[in-house]
Design a protein around this motif. Structure first.
Motif, short mmCIF file in Angstrom:
data_model
loop_
_atom_site.label_atom_id
_atom_site.label_comp_id
_atom_site.label_asym_id
_atom_site.label_seq_id
_atom_site.Cartn_x
_atom_site.Cartn_y
_atom_site.Cartn_z
N VAL A 16 21.83 -30.08 -31.43
CA VAL A 16 23.16 -29.77 -30.90
C VAL A 16 23.76 -28.67 -31.78
CG1 VAL A 16 25.44 -30.67 -30.33
CG2 VAL A 16 23.42 -32.14 -30.11
N LYS A 24 31.73 -30.57 -31.62
CA LYS A 24 30.43 -31.24 -31.66
C LYS A 24 30.53 -32.67 -32.18
CE LYS A 24 28.58 -28.07 -34.29
NZ LYS A 24 29.75 -27.16 -34.41
N LEU A 28 29.72 -36.05 -30.02
CA LEU A 28 28.66 -36.95 -30.45
C LEU A 28 29.20 -38.37 -30.66
CD1 LEU A 28 26.76 -34.66 -32.97
CD2 LEU A 28 25.94 -35.45 -30.75
N VAL A 102 18.74 -37.02 -31.81
CA VAL A 102 19.83 -36.08 -31.57
C VAL A 102 20.42 -35.69 -32.92
CG1 VAL A 102 22.10 -35.74 -30.50
CG2 VAL A 102 20.36 -37.11 -29.32
N ASN A 104 23.07 -32.78 -35.04
CA ASN A 104 24.00 -31.66 -35.12
C ASN A 104 23.44 -30.69 -36.18
OD1 ASN A 104 26.15 -29.93 -35.54
ND2 ASN A 104 27.64 -31.52 -35.97
N ILE A 123 21.02 -28.00 -27.18
CA ILE A 123 22.27 -28.15 -26.43
C ILE A 123 23.35 -27.37 -27.17
CG2 ILE A 123 24.07 -29.74 -25.65
CD1 ILE A 123 21.97 -31.90 -25.38
N ILE A 125 27.28 -26.56 -27.45
CA ILE A 125 28.64 -26.96 -27.08
C ILE A 125 29.55 -25.77 -27.34
CG2 ILE A 125 30.55 -28.53 -27.60
CD1 ILE A 125 28.46 -30.65 -28.30
N PHE A 182 27.57 -34.57 -21.70
CA PHE A 182 26.58 -34.64 -22.78
C PHE A 182 25.69 -35.87 -22.60
CE2 PHE A 182 25.20 -35.92 -27.01
CZ PHE A 182 24.73 -34.73 -27.55
#
Length: 197
Positions: A16, A24, A28, A102, A104, A123, A125, A182
């Motif tokens: 992400v 973000k 999340l 997943v 960040n 992904i 954002i 998301f």
């Protein structure tokens, strides 16, 4: 357990990315309770003191971080905004088991992530610049000049060869709507990756 591909870790790794202020961490946090339990969220290690308003993360000073990095404590690490970031090596077993991770990450970390993970999904954002400035200012951690400098350091999104995406989430409206988008996207990516194993 699936075999590694070209020495890389097999299994879906969902990175992400997005500029500071895009939301973000908020997305999340809102999405996590609504995703399947087998989708693992990476807890980052950062060379920053933990702050209530910031993401929940583990803290190390520079010396301890460098030692941990040398000892193989991280499956991925990078530097951004004067800080060091690392993702724990414990994520590897989860990913190799065919389950989605997943995380960040910084845009600068996508190249190293692609070199490490065979099934990298990105992904992004996003939000308009004016909204980014407003959100960063609301944190109260940086001056107007520091905010401008932070945004000026943003690099263009460069998707590494073989990676999937970018899949974009617009977070300029209700954050609950962006979080719902998301959740749908991550569930779809995890489902498709599991089917391909």
């Amino acid at each position: 357990m699936p075999d590694a591909v070209d020495g890389r870790i097999h299994g879906p790794f969902i990175a992400v990315v997005g500029p500071s202020g895009a939301g973000k961490d908020t997305i999340l946090a809102l999405a996590r309770p609504h995703l399947r339990q087998d989708i693992r969220f990476a807890r980052r290690v950062i060379t920053r003191v933990s702050q209530v308003e910031a993401e929940d993360h583990d803290c190390l000073d520079e010396t301890a971080f460098e030692a941990a990095e040398r000892d193989g404590a991280f499956c991925l690490s990078w530097a951004a905004h004067g800080l060091r970031y690392g993702l724990p090596s414990s994520l590897v077993a989860h990913c190799e088991g065919g389950n989605a991770v997943v995380a960040n990450v910084s845009r600068r970390a996508l190249g190293p992530a692609a070199a490490r993970f065979a099934a990298l999904h990105v992904i992004e954002i996003t939000a308009p610049r004016a909204l980014l400035v407003q959100r960063i200012a609301a944190r109260g951690r940086e001056s107007a000049g520091e905010i401008e400098a932070r945004l000026a350091r943003n690099v263009d999104l460069d998707i590494p060869a073989g990676a999937h995406g970018p899949h974009r989430i617009d977070n300029s409206g209700r954050v609950e709507d962006a979080a719902a988008d998301f959740v749908r996207l991550v569930e779809s990516l995890a489902r498709d990756a599991a089917a391909a194993v």
